[in-house]
Design a protein around this motif. Structure first.
Motif, short mmCIF file in Angstrom:
data_model
loop_
_atom_site.label_atom_id
_atom_site.label_comp_id
_atom_site.label_asym_id
_atom_site.label_seq_id
_atom_site.Cartn_x
_atom_site.Cartn_y
_atom_site.Cartn_z
N TRP A 53 38.49 -160.28 -29.63
CA TRP A 53 38.58 -160.81 -28.28
C TRP A 53 37.91 -159.92 -27.25
CZ3 TRP A 53 44.28 -162.61 -28.97
CH2 TRP A 53 44.30 -164.00 -29.13
N GLY A 56 33.82 -160.10 -28.31
CA GLY A 56 33.22 -161.23 -29.01
C GLY A 56 32.51 -160.89 -30.30
N SER A 71 34.22 -169.00 -32.73
CA SER A 71 34.06 -168.80 -31.29
C SER A 71 35.43 -168.91 -30.62
CB SER A 71 33.10 -169.83 -30.69
OG SER A 71 33.60 -171.14 -30.85
N GLN A 76 40.26 -167.75 -24.03
CA GLN A 76 40.53 -166.94 -25.23
C GLN A 76 41.85 -167.28 -25.89
OE1 GLN A 76 40.04 -162.86 -23.92
NE2 GLN A 76 37.90 -162.87 -24.56
#
Length: 124
Positions: A53, A56, A71, A76
């Motif tokens: 997180w 990425g 993704s 998030q």
């Protein structure tokens, strides 16, 4: 503790696509890593892909590189696994899991919180 709920599994023909979602809630932190694992009948659970997180960063198993993409949403709180060019050998129960280690690990021993899993079946 992080609560995880997967969705999006189903039956698809070889060559088709599915998108799995993992909804995360609870004590989520930027250093968390969310991984996708899968377990086929009679086989051990294996790493598929993971994302961190904080920045990425991503990693994927060789068997899915170029076909699966992990993704997150802007908030998030949803982790997506886009699966394209599916093969019968992708048939498995897919689980998402959370690790607070801050590093992407492929071993399930680093992941302490798990969802209930979602079935993906790819027919030939």
């Amino acid at each position: 503790q992080v609560q995880l709920v997967e969705s999006g599994g189903g039956l698809v023909q070889a060559g088709g696509s599915l998108r799995l979602s993992c909804a995360a809630s609870g004590r989520t932190f930027s250093r968390h890593v969310i991984g996708w694992f899968r377990q086929a009948p009679g086989k051990e659970r294996e790493f598929v892909s993971a994302i961190r997180w904080s920045d990425g960063s991503r990693a994927s198993a060789d068997s899915v590189k170029g076909r699966f993409t992990i993704s997150t949403t802007n908030a998030q709180t949803i982790i997506l696994l886009q699966m394209n060019s599916l093969k019968p050998e992708d048939t498995a129960i897919y689980y998402c899991a959370a690790s607070s280690s801050g590093t992407i690990h492929t071993s399930e021993t680093w992941y302490v919180d798990w969802g209930q899993g979602t079935q993906v079946t790819v027919s030939s």
